[in-house]
Design a protein around this motif. Structure first.
Motif, short mmCIF file in Angstrom:
data_model
loop_
_atom_site.label_atom_id
_atom_site.label_comp_id
_atom_site.label_asym_id
_atom_site.label_seq_id
_atom_site.Cartn_x
_atom_site.Cartn_y
_atom_site.Cartn_z
N PHE A 179 40.62 82.71 7.95
CA PHE A 179 40.99 81.60 7.09
C PHE A 179 42.37 81.77 6.48
CE2 PHE A 179 40.08 84.02 3.32
CZ PHE A 179 40.65 83.31 2.27
N TYR A 180 42.83 83.03 6.34
CA TYR A 180 44.18 83.25 5.82
C TYR A 180 45.23 82.60 6.73
CZ TYR A 180 42.53 86.72 2.44
OH TYR A 180 41.91 87.34 1.40
N TYR A 181 45.04 82.73 8.05
CA TYR A 181 45.98 82.13 8.99
C TYR A 181 46.03 80.62 8.80
CZ TYR A 181 45.32 86.61 11.46
OH TYR A 181 45.23 87.95 11.80
N ALA A 182 44.86 80.02 8.62
CA ALA A 182 44.79 78.56 8.44
C ALA A 182 45.52 78.13 7.18
CB ALA A 182 43.33 78.11 8.41
N PHE B 268 34.81 88.55 5.11
CA PHE B 268 33.79 89.34 5.80
C PHE B 268 32.87 88.43 6.59
CE2 PHE B 268 29.46 91.25 5.66
CZ PHE B 268 29.69 92.23 6.59
N ASP B 269 32.90 88.55 7.88
CA ASP B 269 32.03 87.80 8.77
C ASP B 269 31.23 88.82 9.58
OD1 ASP B 269 30.84 86.36 10.82
OD2 ASP B 269 32.50 84.97 11.03
N PRO B 270 29.91 88.91 9.37
CA PRO B 270 29.11 89.92 10.06
C PRO B 270 29.26 89.87 11.57
CG PRO B 270 27.82 88.83 8.36
CD PRO B 270 29.11 88.07 8.48
N ILE B 271 29.50 88.67 12.12
CA ILE B 271 29.61 88.54 13.57
C ILE B 271 30.86 89.24 14.08
CG2 ILE B 271 29.86 86.87 15.45
CD1 ILE B 271 28.30 84.87 13.75
N LEU B 272 31.94 89.22 13.27
CA LEU B 272 33.22 89.78 13.71
C LEU B 272 33.45 91.21 13.24
CD1 LEU B 272 35.50 86.69 12.95
CD2 LEU B 272 34.41 87.29 15.12
N ALA B 273 32.61 91.69 12.32
CA ALA B 273 32.89 92.96 11.65
C ALA B 273 33.12 94.12 12.61
CB ALA B 273 31.74 93.30 10.69
N THR C 143 40.68 75.66 3.56
CA THR C 143 41.82 74.78 3.84
C THR C 143 41.63 73.42 3.18
OG1 THR C 143 40.81 74.15 5.96
CG2 THR C 143 42.51 75.87 6.00
N THR C 144 40.38 72.95 3.11
CA THR C 144 40.11 71.68 2.43
C THR C 144 40.48 71.78 0.96
OG1 THR C 144 38.32 71.08 3.95
CG2 THR C 144 38.33 70.02 1.78
N MET C 145 40.11 72.88 0.31
CA MET C 145 40.43 73.05 -1.10
C MET C 145 41.93 73.08 -1.34
SD MET C 145 37.63 75.66 -2.76
CE MET C 145 38.23 77.09 -1.86
N LEU C 146 42.64 73.88 -0.54
CA LEU C 146 44.09 73.99 -0.73
C LEU C 146 44.77 72.66 -0.44
CD1 LEU C 146 46.60 75.61 -1.35
CD2 LEU C 146 46.59 76.45 1.01
N ALA C 147 44.33 71.97 0.62
CA ALA C 147 44.93 70.68 0.96
C ALA C 147 44.72 69.67 -0.15
CB ALA C 147 44.35 70.16 2.28
N ASN C 148 43.52 69.66 -0.76
CA ASN C 148 43.26 68.72 -1.85
C ASN C 148 44.20 68.96 -3.02
OD1 ASN C 148 41.23 67.25 -0.62
ND2 ASN C 148 39.57 68.52 -1.44
N VAL C 149 44.44 70.24 -3.33
CA VAL C 149 45.34 70.56 -4.45
C VAL C 149 46.78 70.22 -4.09
CG1 VAL C 149 46.29 72.43 -5.86
CG2 VAL C 149 43.82 72.29 -5.48
N LEU C 150 47.21 70.58 -2.89
CA LEU C 150 48.60 70.31 -2.50
C LEU C 150 48.86 68.82 -2.34
CD1 LEU C 150 49.33 73.14 0.10
CD2 LEU C 150 50.04 73.01 -2.29
N GLU D 161 34.70 80.27 10.87
CA GLU D 161 35.05 78.87 11.07
C GLU D 161 34.73 78.06 9.82
OE1 GLU D 161 33.57 80.74 13.25
OE2 GLU D 161 34.84 80.68 15.04
N ALA D 162 33.59 78.35 9.21
CA ALA D 162 33.22 77.65 7.98
C ALA D 162 34.15 78.04 6.83
CB ALA D 162 31.76 77.95 7.62
N ASN D 163 34.55 79.32 6.79
CA ASN D 163 35.52 79.75 5.77
C ASN D 163 36.83 78.99 5.91
OD1 ASN D 163 33.90 81.72 4.54
ND2 ASN D 163 34.45 83.25 6.06
#
Length: 354
Positions: free
Chosen positions: A145-148, A118-123, A104-111, A97-99
């Protein structure tokens, strides 16, 4: 706009000091680059490192994409020039969620000015589709985060077109990539040789014997450039791998040859926690850096022991299909084991490893 510019195409590479960013800049500056000649703006969060060949960018811009004001200030002066944005930047946080939030914030700022982490909880919950993985496979039921980022891009359509490139384990050279598996393995082998300890395979019998694939950063760069200038590739998603497969057993033998350490056959009865063991080697790495006059790095900044450990414990063959890419007209490829040798040599030339 192109008629008013001295270059046919103008690229902004966000994350140029990473593995793919370096290869992208080098590929764009080749006289034979598709869509060229290219003017290249390279950008990253920090100042340019000494190992980076500054001649492969026309201008280098340091800015923080998380900061909208800094992004606007640094990129506005070139906003009327850039024809293509190559997004190869990434920041990594503790949860997916943090990823999602940070990337998305970085990409949105540029656009606004103009894949799974790797998320240990989901691994241990990862249930992939049947290999070889296809581009039209349904999304996993976990945050990614890729989906987002893909959804964010599609929300700008049709004002911009885009392409999505899904790599496997990327092989390249940089001290600033969060997930540099080859640098991690190189550091591991170097420390083992330095201390006279065995270079043992830390994965499982399954991954030792079964197939996996990789993505040479040069092939990934070539595919992104091809898609950027090919009408039929617009708004499409493509897998990107070298086009061959390997076993970790075969790769381990190559690493042993390169680093001149003894090949130790895998023993499934000999378990050890290499992540914990290697994370304690910070002072050893400092000594190696000092002894060989290497580019100054901290062990915790250049390794991805945890993420690579998850890969080495996969219970499925990590193999991606390149059929769609071939059908659309991209035929780039690389020999993975030869890539390993070449990129280790680049890391040595850049004085990142001895």
């Amino acid at each position: 706009m192109e008629q008013d510019l001295p270059h046919r195409s103008v690229a902004l590479i966000v994350g140029v000091t990473g593995m793919v960013g370096l290869s992208l800049a080098e590929a764009l500056k080749k006289p034979t680059a598709q869509g060229g000649p290219w003017k290249v703006y390279g950008s990253a969060r920090r100042s340019i490192p000494s190992w980076f060949p500054s001649s492969i960018t026309d201008h280098y811009i340091a800015f923080d994409a998380m900061n909208s004001d800094d992004t606007m200030e640094k990129l506005s002066p070139i906003s009327n020039q850039v024809t293509h944005v190559f997004w190869v930047a990434i920041q990594v946080r503790e949860t997916e969620e943090a990823n999602i939030a940070v990337n998305t914030t970085m990409l949105a700022n540029v656009l606004n000015y103009m894949g799974p982490i790797f998320d240990p909880i989901l691994a241990n919950q990862l249930l992939p589709p049947e290999p070889p993985f296809q581009e039209d496979s349904p999304r996993l039921s976990f945050p990614n985060f890729y989906y987002a980022l893909e959804d964010l891009l599609s929300s700008y359509s049709p004002s911009i077109t885009y392409s999505i490139h899904r790599s496997s384990i990327i092989v390249g050279a940089s001290s600033r990539s969060f997930y540099n598996a080859l640098l991690t393995l190189s550091v591991y082998a170097t420390i083992c040789k330095y201390q006279g300890s065995p270079f043992r395979y830390p994965g499982t019998k399954y991954t030792w014997n079964h197939f996996c694939d990789m993505s040479d950063a040069r092939v990934l760069a070539e595919q992104q450039i091809w898609a950027a200038v090919s009408e039929g590739a617009k708004n499409q998603a493509f897998n990107c791998t070298n086009g061959d497969v390997f076993t970790w057993k075969s790769l381990w033998k190559v690493l042993c040859e390169i680093f001149e350490v003894e090949f130790v056959p895998f023993d499934e009865n000999e378990e050890f926690d290499w992540v914990e063991e290697m994370n304690k080697k910070g002072e050893v790495w400092d000594a190696i850096v000092a002894q060989y006059g290497l580019y100054k790095t901290e062990l915790n900044e250049i390794n991805c022991f945890g993420a690579l450990n998850a890969v080495l414990h996969f219970r499925f063959q990590h193999v991606c299909s390149m059929n769609k890419s071939r059908k659309f007209g991209f035929f780039g490829y690389a020999d993975t084991l030869e890539s390993i040798r070449m990129w280790v040599e680049r890391l040595r030339e850049m004085k990142i490893i001895p």
